[in-house]
Design a protein around this motif. Structure first.
Motif, mmCIF file in Angstrom:
data_model
loop_
_atom_site.group_PDB
_atom_site.id
_atom_site.type_symbol
_atom_site.label_atom_id
_atom_site.label_comp_id
_atom_site.label_asym_id
_atom_site.label_seq_id
_atom_site.Cartn_x
_atom_site.Cartn_y
_atom_site.Cartn_z
ATOM 1 N N LEU A 301 1.350 -0.653 -0.258
ATOM 2 C CA LEU A 301 -0.216 0.158 0.162
ATOM 3 C C LEU A 301 0.767 1.333 -0.491
ATOM 4 O O LEU A 301 1.646 1.794 0.341
ATOM 5 N N GLU A 364 -8.528 -6.995 -1.058
ATOM 6 C CA GLU A 364 -8.360 -5.508 -0.673
ATOM 7 C C GLU A 364 -9.242 -4.512 -0.021
ATOM 8 O O GLU A 364 -8.735 -4.506 1.119
ATOM 9 N N VAL A 368 -8.215 -4.035 3.724
ATOM 10 C CA VAL A 368 -8.212 -2.291 4.016
ATOM 11 C C VAL A 368 -9.306 -1.780 5.199
ATOM 12 O O VAL A 368 -8.798 -1.300 6.645
ATOM 13 N N GLU A 372 -8.123 0.092 8.255
ATOM 14 C CA GLU A 372 -9.635 1.114 9.770
ATOM 15 C C GLU A 372 -9.633 0.609 10.984
ATOM 16 O O GLU A 372 -10.036 1.187 11.401
ATOM 17 N N ARG A 380 -9.237 4.834 4.655
ATOM 18 C CA ARG A 380 -8.887 4.474 3.090
ATOM 19 C C ARG A 380 -8.556 5.703 2.348
ATOM 20 O O ARG A 380 -7.728 5.514 0.781
ATOM 21 N N ILE A 383 -5.054 6.144 0.689
ATOM 22 C CA ILE A 383 -4.122 5.098 -0.372
ATOM 23 C C ILE A 383 -4.581 5.398 -0.887
ATOM 24 O O ILE A 383 -5.374 6.533 -1.805
ATOM 25 N N PHE A 386 -3.033 0.247 -4.269
ATOM 26 C CA PHE A 386 -2.971 -1.296 -3.481
ATOM 27 C C PHE A 386 -2.338 -2.225 -4.622
ATOM 28 O O PHE A 386 -2.902 -2.310 -5.695
#
Ligand SMILES: Cc1cc2nc3c(=O)[nH]c(=O)nc-3n(C[C@H](O)[C@H](O)[C@H](O)COP(=O)(O)OP(=O)(O)OC[C@H]3O[C@@H](n4cnc5c(N)ncnc54)[C@H](O)[C@@H]3O)c2cc1C
Length: 453
Positions: A301, A364, A368, A372, A380, A383, A386
């Motif tokens: 990431l 993903e 993700v 969080e 997110r 980002i 990714f």
């Protein structure tokens, strides 16, 4: 910590040798053989050399596909970097380590943090310290090969510490395959980290070459070309057999046809080596195929800011869908990534794990979502890119009695050799061990190249 099982002793100058697999191991082997006068061809399936260490592009940034750091004590790798003119290009730093336990982050950078760590009591902490001290003093790990890592650690550290400290550390390296590992595995890690601490005068010193492995591999490839190695990329090998004519060559089959050599060294993972060489004996095949490999699904990431102060965060909370958090921004100067931060989320799994079939989008969403939940300030929209790497065969796990099941380096097929991570015994897979494996195999058996047989 690597075996000293030799590659062939008598090799004549000009002898045609193919190295199948252009990862770090194949590249170093090819270089050394060419320097000794052999006519070497390095054959790699992927479009570029480097294997597990190769770079890729993520959001316009080129960096390692998998996280890589060098320890101060990695003398074999640093020797190679010196030779390639890159040792002065290394940057060194001390890194922070953390634990995510019970929904909170805890630093783990020395005695004080350790004493404050709430997940285990003082008696368990003492036992843990004694376990590490004991491990570091064991000179011969072979007896440890007959005890499971869980049984050994539980015996010395106790069940609570195993569950709350050791298991997360083991899962960060092996996923759930830690259950198959012998105590020699944790011994190798304790010894490597002790050596790093000693060499770094107390603190662990971690380093990297500015520009990452892209730069290391480019320098190594240039050295290969200079030494006269023929490099074939985008060339998956499908079979290696001896030609039927008397004293016939070894024939390496690939899409362009059959290439003929006097000797062939397979550096691909053990089960793949077995599949490539149909003439191996049943015992050799069994030794290669039975190696229990760990695989990896590893997300990279690019973020606008680092996640936190730790290079590695070990996870005790098993709901998290990855097995560790590696925040590379705590080692590498972020100028390398246009000021952004680079984080890896590895998940170590079995080669047949369903995760390999899962879509990038599903992985993903799950990874993700977990970030969080873990990091209060993270969302997110931070980002920038990714990307997911999947490798089914990364390294063989040090299972019970591992060194008794080693595949031979010199096979029963004349001229055919197999050398790969399966031959790293009582060590961990890292670039230093990989370079040592290449150099040691050569020192033991190929010294006569260039002097004639
Ligand atoms: C997630 C992760 C993190 C790591 N972190 C570190 C670290 O921090 N520090 C460190 O020092 N090391 C680290 N390593 C280890 C390091 O990357 C390895 O030690 C090294 O790259 C192993 O090289 P190899 O040549 O033995 O294997 P590989 O890189 O696997 O090379 C094998 C090659 O064979 C090729 N091949 C396979 N089949 C065929 C075929 N049929 N025909 C032709 N070619 C074929 C493959 O494409 C591959 O290029 C890490 C590795 C991973 C995966």
């Amino acid at each position: 910590m690597t075996i000293s099982q030799p590659l062939p002793a008598a090799i004549a100058a000009g002898e045609r040798i193919a190295i199948v697999g252009g990862g770090l191991l194949g590249m170093v082997l090819a270089l050394r053989l060419a320097e000794r006068g052999a006519a070497v061809t390095l054959i790699e399936a992927a479009p570029e050399l480097g294997g597990l260490a190769s770079p890729w592009t993520l959001g316009g940034v080129t960096w390692d596909r998998h996280y890589h750091v060098t320890l101060w004590s990695d003398v074999h790798l640093r020797g190679l970097l010196r030779e390639l003119g890159l040792e002065d290009e290394m940057a060194w730093t001390s890194v922070g380590t953390g634990f995510y336990s019970g929904g909170r982050f805890h630093p783990m950078n020395g005695a004080l943090d350790f004493l404050r760590f709430p997940a285990i009591g003082i008696v368990d902490k003492l036992r843990l310290g004694l376990t590490i001290a004991l491990g570091s003093r064991i000179a011969d790990p072979i007896p440890l090969e007959d005890v499971s890592v869980e049984a050994w650690l539980t015996k010395w550290s106790g069940r609570t510490t195993f569950e709350r400290i050791w298991k997360p550390l083991l899962r960060a390296k092996l996923g759930d395959r830690y259950r198959d590992a012998s105590a020699a595995f944790i011994w190798a890690i304790i010894v490597r980290l002790y050596a790093a601490r000693r060499a770094g005068l107390g603190a662990e010193r971690f380093g990297y070459v500015r520009g990452g492995y892209a730069r290391v591999l480019a320098a190594l490839e240039a050295a290969l070309v200079k030494a006269g190695v023929t490099v074939l990329v985008d060339t998956p090998v499908t079979r290696v057999v001896r030609a039927p004519d008397p004293g016939g060559d070894l024939v390496v089959s690939c899409a362009t046809g059959g290439l003929r050599f006097d000797r062939v060294v397979l550096t691909v993972p053990a089960p793949l080596a077995a599949a490539l060489a149909p003439d191996l004996s049943a015992d050799e095949r069994e030794r290669l195929e039975s190696k229990t490999y760990g695989g990896i699904v590893c997300a990279s990431l690019l973020l606008d800011e680092p996640l936190g102060p730790y290079y590695v965060t070990n996870l005790t909370d098993e709901w998290v869908p990855f097995t560790g958090v590696i925040d590379m921004s705590n080692v590498v100067d972020r100028a390398a990534w246009n000021g952004l931060a680079l984080v890896y989320l590895p998940k170590y799994v079995r080669p047949d794990d369903p995760l390999f079939e899962e879509s990038d989008a599903a992985i993903e969403a799950s990874f993700v979502g977990a970030l969080e939940r873990m990091y209060p300030g993270f969302s997110r929209d931070r980002i920038r890119a990714f990307r997911i790497s999947r490798v089914r065969h990364v390294f063989p796990i040090a299972t019970l009695g591992y060194s008794r099941t080693l595949p031979p380096v010199e096979t029963s097929v004349p001229g055919l050799f197999v050398l790969n991570a399966a031959h790293i015994v009582n060590g961990t897979l890292n670039a230093n061990e990989t370079v040592a494996l290449a150099e040691r195999g050569l020192d033991a058996g190929l010294a006569s190249v260039g002097r004639g047989a």
